[in-house]
Design an enzyme around this catalytic site. Structure first.
Site, PDB file in Angstrom:
ATOM      1  N   THR A   1       0.835  -1.186   0.000  1.00  0.00           N
ATOM      2  CA  THR A   1       0.000   0.000   0.000  1.00  0.00           C
ATOM      3  C   THR A   1       0.885   1.257   0.000  1.00  0.00           C
ATOM      4  O   THR A   1       2.016   1.212   0.487  1.00  0.00           O
ATOM      5  CB  THR A   1      -0.813  -0.085   1.313  1.00  0.00           C
ATOM      6  OG1 THR A   1      -1.615  -1.256   1.252  1.00  0.00           O
ATOM      7  CG2 THR A   1      -1.658   1.117   1.582  1.00  0.00           C
TER       8      THR A   1
ATOM      9  N   VAL B   1     -12.976  -5.408   1.371  1.00  0.00           N
ATOM     10  CA  VAL B   1     -12.498  -4.046   1.629  1.00  0.00           C
ATOM     11  C   VAL B   1     -11.578  -4.121   2.841  1.00  0.00           C
ATOM     12  O   VAL B   1     -11.906  -4.784   3.838  1.00  0.00           O
ATOM     13  CB  VAL B   1     -13.684  -3.097   1.889  1.00  0.00           C
ATOM     14  CG1 VAL B   1     -13.197  -1.734   2.353  1.00  0.00           C
ATOM     15  CG2 VAL B   1     -14.526  -2.953   0.620  1.00  0.00           C
ATOM     16  N   GLY B   2     -10.436  -3.443   2.764  1.00  0.00           N
ATOM     17  CA  GLY B   2      -9.469  -3.476   3.867  1.00  0.00           C
ATOM     18  C   GLY B   2      -9.519  -2.233   4.731  1.00  0.00           C
ATOM     19  O   GLY B   2     -10.527  -1.521   4.792  1.00  0.00           O
TER      20      GLY B   2
ATOM     21  N   THR C   1       0.134   0.879   6.672  1.00  0.00           N
ATOM     22  CA  THR C   1       0.257  -0.164   5.658  1.00  0.00           C
ATOM     23  C   THR C   1       0.410  -1.502   6.363  1.00  0.00           C
ATOM     24  O   THR C   1       0.881  -1.555   7.491  1.00  0.00           O
ATOM     25  CB  THR C   1       1.458   0.117   4.723  1.00  0.00           C
ATOM     26  OG1 THR C   1       1.606  -0.948   3.800  1.00  0.00           O
ATOM     27  CG2 THR C   1       2.765   0.289   5.484  1.00  0.00           C
TER      28      THR C   1
HETATM   29  N1  GLY Z   1      -3.509  -2.550   4.106  1.00  0.00           N
HETATM   30  C1  GLY Z   1      -4.033  -2.887   2.856  1.00  0.00           C
HETATM   31  C2  GLY Z   1      -5.060  -3.922   2.905  1.00  0.00           C
HETATM   32  O1  GLY Z   1      -5.025  -4.815   3.748  1.00  0.00           O
HETATM   33  O2  GLY Z   1      -5.935  -3.875   2.086  1.00  0.00           O
END
Ligand code: GLY
Length: 303
Positions: free
Chosen positions: A171, A200-201, A222
């Site tokens: 990310t 979705v994160g 991230t």
């Molecule tokens: N941190 C990015 C995700 O897990 O989508």
């Protein structure tokens, strides 16, 4: 003289960046810092700065964002992004967005043009088109590298997404303070390997992947999204900053919390209320950079 320190911190993901990919990561962060700092130095707002900085990294296939995003199990690209303006204490975010190369720019439109904070999926794509963004075919966002990775993972029934952390590209994010002392943060991602369509994160969730509040600071995270959500990592860092803890100590403490409470791997960049930076990660490497008025050239590193 202003007591604020115009400042920019950037990350391009926390993971086990292999030696042969180090140069591309350093170059990508450098390019993003150059763009963002040229804006801040010429008086742009922190909000404009983080949008432009993150867009540079979305255009760079080195990172898991925009072009170069990791693929869903069906071979599609769905991206999440958010942007938060600490001055207005307002945010915009997009989730599971397909076919737009710069999700952070659509997130900015959500912030500016709607009363909502987060738009997802087809409604978000229709919103983007209504606001003049050009939809591109998925091929424009695909890389051979991610197609190959998907082929391997699809044939590995034992693979679970936490296995990827530390091993997957990252990310991207930026946090800036402008000369008026306003703070802003933005984060963008293609998500996690072998994710289901619709997953979705943390990235578009304010308080998880991104947070900014004038008088407190700004944060971009991230790492493994599900663990970041579990501890609401960006807000946790904000509370450490609010208590007056130095930004480096705040970032380190919260990376510790991520590991201890959620078993998570990842990284944090932040600025405190005066623009002082903090960065921490619990992965082997994190691509990151920093520039402010006191440094004559950017600090950029993966180690
Ligand atoms: N941190 C990015 C995700 O897990 O989508």
């Amino acid at each position: 003289m202003s007591r604020y320190n115009p400042s920019l911190v950037v990350h391009g993901g926390a993971w086990e960046i292999p030696d042969e990919e180090v140069k591309a990561h350093l170059r990508g962060v450098q390019k993003a810092i150059e763009k963002g700092w040229s804006l801040l130095a010429s008086g742009a707002s922190a909000l404009d700065c983080v949008e432009e900085t993150v867009a540079v990294m979305e255009d760079d296939p080195t990172f898991d964002a925009g072009k170069g995003s990791i693929l869903n199990t069906d071979g599609s690209v769905e991206m999440d992004a958010s942007i938060m303006d600490g001055c207005r204490f307002d945010a915009g975010a997009v989730a599971a967005l397909r076919n737009f190369p710069n999700p952070v720019r659509v997130a900015r439109k959500v912030l500016e043009e709607t009363e909502h904070w987060l738009l997802a999926g087809p409604g978000c794509e229709a919103f983007a088109v209504r606001h003049g963004f050009e939809s591109v075919p998925v091929e424009n966002l695909l890389t051979e590298r991610e197609l190959k990775r998907l082929q391997i993972l699809i044939n590995d029934p034992r693979f679970r997404s936490p296995h990827a952390f530390g091993g997957k590209r990252g990310t991207v994010g930026a946090v800036a303070m402008d000369k008026k002392g306003h703070v802003a943060a933005a984060t963008s991602t293609g998500g996690t390997p072998k994710k289901l369509p619709g997953r979705v994160g943390d990235t578009p969730l304010i308080g998880c992947g991104t947070y900014a509040e004038d008088g407190v600071g700004g944060i971009s995270c991230t790492g493994w999204g599900e663990s970041i959500m579990k501890v609401m990592l960006a807000r946790e860092v904000a509370e450490h900053l609010r208590s007056g803890k130095p930004p480096v100590d705040s970032a380190e403490a919260c990376v510790g919390i991520l590991k201890a409470r959620a078993g998570g791997l990842g990284g944090i960049i932040c600025l405190d209320r005066y623009g002082n930076p903090g960065m921490a990660f619990n992965t082997p490497r994190m691509a990151r950079g920093m520039m402010n008025a006191e440094t004559d050239k950017p600090f950029i590193s993966v180690d």
